[in-house]
Design a protein around this motif. Sequence first.
Motif, PDB file in Angstrom:
ATOM      1  N   LEU A  72      23.551  17.939  19.490  1.00  0.00           N
ATOM      2  CA  LEU A  72      22.686  19.169  19.727  1.00  0.00           C
ATOM      3  C   LEU A  72      23.072  19.599  20.989  1.00  0.00           C
ATOM      4  O   LEU A  72      23.191  21.025  21.382  1.00  0.00           O
ATOM      5  CB  LEU A  72      21.308  18.708  19.951  1.00  0.00           C
ATOM      6  N   LYS A  73      23.475  18.776  22.105  1.00  0.00           N
ATOM      7  CA  LYS A  73      24.097  19.243  23.442  1.00  0.00           C
ATOM      8  C   LYS A  73      25.405  20.387  23.113  1.00  0.00           C
ATOM      9  O   LYS A  73      25.503  21.318  23.749  1.00  0.00           O
ATOM     10  CB  LYS A  73      24.147  18.097  24.488  1.00  0.00           C
ATOM     11  N   GLU A  74      26.176  19.736  22.429  1.00  0.00           N
ATOM     12  CA  GLU A  74      27.548  20.180  22.280  1.00  0.00           C
ATOM     13  C   GLU A  74      27.262  21.544  21.453  1.00  0.00           C
ATOM     14  O   GLU A  74      28.038  22.706  21.709  1.00  0.00           O
ATOM     15  CB  GLU A  74      28.351  19.533  21.182  1.00  0.00           C
ATOM     16  N   VAL A  75      26.350  21.687  20.359  1.00  0.00           N
ATOM     17  CA  VAL A  75      25.971  22.972  19.841  1.00  0.00           C
ATOM     18  C   VAL A  75      25.335  23.832  20.926  1.00  0.00           C
ATOM     19  O   VAL A  75      25.870  25.178  20.719  1.00  0.00           O
ATOM     20  CB  VAL A  75      25.063  22.565  18.760  1.00  0.00           C
ATOM     21  N   GLU A  76      24.481  23.329  21.811  1.00  0.00           N
ATOM     22  CA  GLU A  76      24.151  24.415  22.840  1.00  0.00           C
ATOM     23  C   GLU A  76      25.193  24.892  23.778  1.00  0.00           C
ATOM     24  O   GLU A  76      25.197  25.910  23.953  1.00  0.00           O
ATOM     25  CB  GLU A  76      22.889  23.855  23.468  1.00  0.00           C
ATOM     26  N   ARG A  77      25.757  24.001  24.021  1.00  0.00           N
ATOM     27  CA  ARG A  77      27.285  24.361  24.940  1.00  0.00           C
ATOM     28  C   ARG A  77      28.144  25.290  24.062  1.00  0.00           C
ATOM     29  O   ARG A  77      28.610  26.478  24.819  1.00  0.00           O
ATOM     30  CB  ARG A  77      27.874  23.258  25.194  1.00  0.00           C
ATOM     31  N   GLY A  78      28.267  25.217  22.813  1.00  0.00           N
ATOM     32  CA  GLY A  78      29.190  26.164  22.011  1.00  0.00           C
ATOM     33  C   GLY A  78      28.495  27.395  22.147  1.00  0.00           C
ATOM     34  O   GLY A  78      29.169  28.464  22.350  1.00  0.00           O
ATOM     35  N   LYS A  79      27.240  27.533  21.908  1.00  0.00           N
ATOM     36  CA  LYS A  79      26.491  28.714  21.964  1.00  0.00           C
ATOM     37  C   LYS A  79      26.597  29.610  23.367  1.00  0.00           C
ATOM     38  O   LYS A  79      26.596  30.704  23.466  1.00  0.00           O
ATOM     39  CB  LYS A  79      25.114  28.569  21.551  1.00  0.00           C
ATOM     40  N   GLN A  80      26.457  28.697  24.337  1.00  0.00           N
ATOM     41  CA  GLN A  80      26.674  29.278  25.640  1.00  0.00           C
ATOM     42  C   GLN A  80      28.015  29.734  26.040  1.00  0.00           C
ATOM     43  O   GLN A  80      28.223  30.973  26.331  1.00  0.00           O
ATOM     44  CB  GLN A  80      26.227  28.271  26.668  1.00  0.00           C
ATOM     45  N   GLU A  81      28.931  29.080  25.523  1.00  0.00           N
ATOM     46  CA  GLU A  81      30.432  29.491  25.715  1.00  0.00           C
ATOM     47  C   GLU A  81      30.631  30.802  24.879  1.00  0.00           C
ATOM     48  O   GLU A  81      31.155  31.694  25.174  1.00  0.00           O
ATOM     49  CB  GLU A  81      31.387  28.293  25.283  1.00  0.00           C
ATOM     50  N   ILE A  82      30.211  30.886  23.792  1.00  0.00           N
ATOM     51  CA  ILE A  82      30.040  32.031  22.830  1.00  0.00           C
ATOM     52  C   ILE A  82      29.610  33.107  23.231  1.00  0.00           C
ATOM     53  O   ILE A  82      30.204  34.346  23.501  1.00  0.00           O
ATOM     54  CB  ILE A  82      29.715  31.848  21.357  1.00  0.00           C
ATOM     55  N   GLU A  83      28.379  32.950  24.122  1.00  0.00           N
ATOM     56  CA  GLU A  83      27.744  34.109  24.572  1.00  0.00           C
ATOM     57  C   GLU A  83      28.479  34.579  25.899  1.00  0.00           C
ATOM     58  O   GLU A  83      28.547  35.824  26.024  1.00  0.00           O
ATOM     59  CB  GLU A  83      26.202  33.737  25.000  1.00  0.00           C
ATOM     60  N   GLU A  84      29.115  33.685  26.482  1.00  0.00           N
ATOM     61  CA  GLU A  84      29.535  33.975  27.992  1.00  0.00           C
ATOM     62  C   GLU A  84      30.985  34.675  27.564  1.00  0.00           C
ATOM     63  O   GLU A  84      31.368  35.995  28.190  1.00  0.00           O
ATOM     64  CB  GLU A  84      30.155  32.709  28.635  1.00  0.00           C
ATOM     65  N   CYS A  85      31.604  34.447  26.589  1.00  0.00           N
ATOM     66  CA  CYS A  85      32.979  34.900  26.014  1.00  0.00           C
ATOM     67  C   CYS A  85      32.896  36.413  25.586  1.00  0.00           C
ATOM     68  O   CYS A  85      33.706  37.201  25.518  1.00  0.00           O
ATOM     69  CB  CYS A  85      33.736  33.991  25.120  1.00  0.00           C
ATOM     70  N   SER A  86      31.646  36.577  24.794  1.00  0.00           N
ATOM     71  CA  SER A  86      31.651  37.692  23.873  1.00  0.00           C
ATOM     72  C   SER A  86      30.838  38.736  24.819  1.00  0.00           C
ATOM     73  O   SER A  86      30.609  39.802  24.432  1.00  0.00           O
ATOM     74  CB  SER A  86      30.858  37.479  22.752  1.00  0.00           C
ATOM     75  N   ASN A  87      30.519  38.298  25.937  1.00  0.00           N
ATOM     76  CA  ASN A  87      29.329  39.393  26.774  1.00  0.00           C
ATOM     77  C   ASN A  87      30.332  40.231  27.180  1.00  0.00           C
ATOM     78  O   ASN A  87      31.346  40.341  27.614  1.00  0.00           O
ATOM     79  CB  ASN A  87      28.808  38.798  27.807  1.00  0.00           C
TER      80      ASN A  87
END
Length: 291
Positions: A72-87
């Motif tokens: 779940l931590k990795e999933v959350e990190r992945g979501k944060q990375e995608i949000e950062e990259c797509s902002n």
Amino acid sequence: MELTQLEYFLAVARMEHLTKASESLSVTQPALSHSISKLEAELGVPLFERKGRNLQINRYGTMFAKRVEKILKEVERGKQEIEECSNPNSGFIHLSYLNILGVDLIPHLIREYQRANPQITFKLSQGDKGLIVEQIESGNSDIMITSEKPEGDTFEWLPMVSLPLYLVVSSDHPLANKESISLKEICGEPFVGLKQNCSLKDSLLARVHHMNFTLASTYDADDLPTVAGFVSAGLGVSVLPRTAGLELKGLQWIKIQDKGWIWEVGLQYKKNRFLSPATQRFVSYLKEKFS
């Protein structure tokens, strides 16, 4: 096994109480109990010892919880990375471009865009035609700036810059003093050409074929700066766009009288491919700039 099941399991494991866990998750207690029972059935072992509404996690549950927490931590990190990259204001733009464009056009374009959008990061890949097309096809790049208009309707094409092509000779060549020339006059001259993975070669061959004469190719170079170097050394003549990086000492640039001898540079990207908000915003910027 679903991600929601894992989130429910971890909440119950931490609180060891169905009612409290259901309230924290905003789900009904029966739905939560059913989710835990379904997870246990799938794993084939009980995860808790039941004591009314209280649950005590057992050794299987403790073992599983450690793994689930990491997942779940990795999933959350992945979501944060995608949000950062797509902002659109602070994301990443994956861009491929032809080698020769890295001398002038690309660095100036990036500098100008980042002045207005300082948090944007460019992930760049440069190479010959074959390499940058491969980057697009593999999904490693989302957009590319190249000099070959695509055929068919797979790609979008945005023309950016049109530059005249020149006949290039060495300064001591017999043609060096001419201001302009028809390319039929170089028929039989040793010609410094390009290998297959350069989009300019395809364009040159098509134009020459249309004029019904052939080029006496002597050398085939890997890139445009090498072509310029060979011409400067007096090893033949060639046709090049007059761009930064090709203005070598000992070259003479002669205007071509024949019509249509231009080098067009443009943006390409796949029509049906997802583009991040940051990339979409950059594409819109290019459309406005070069419209």
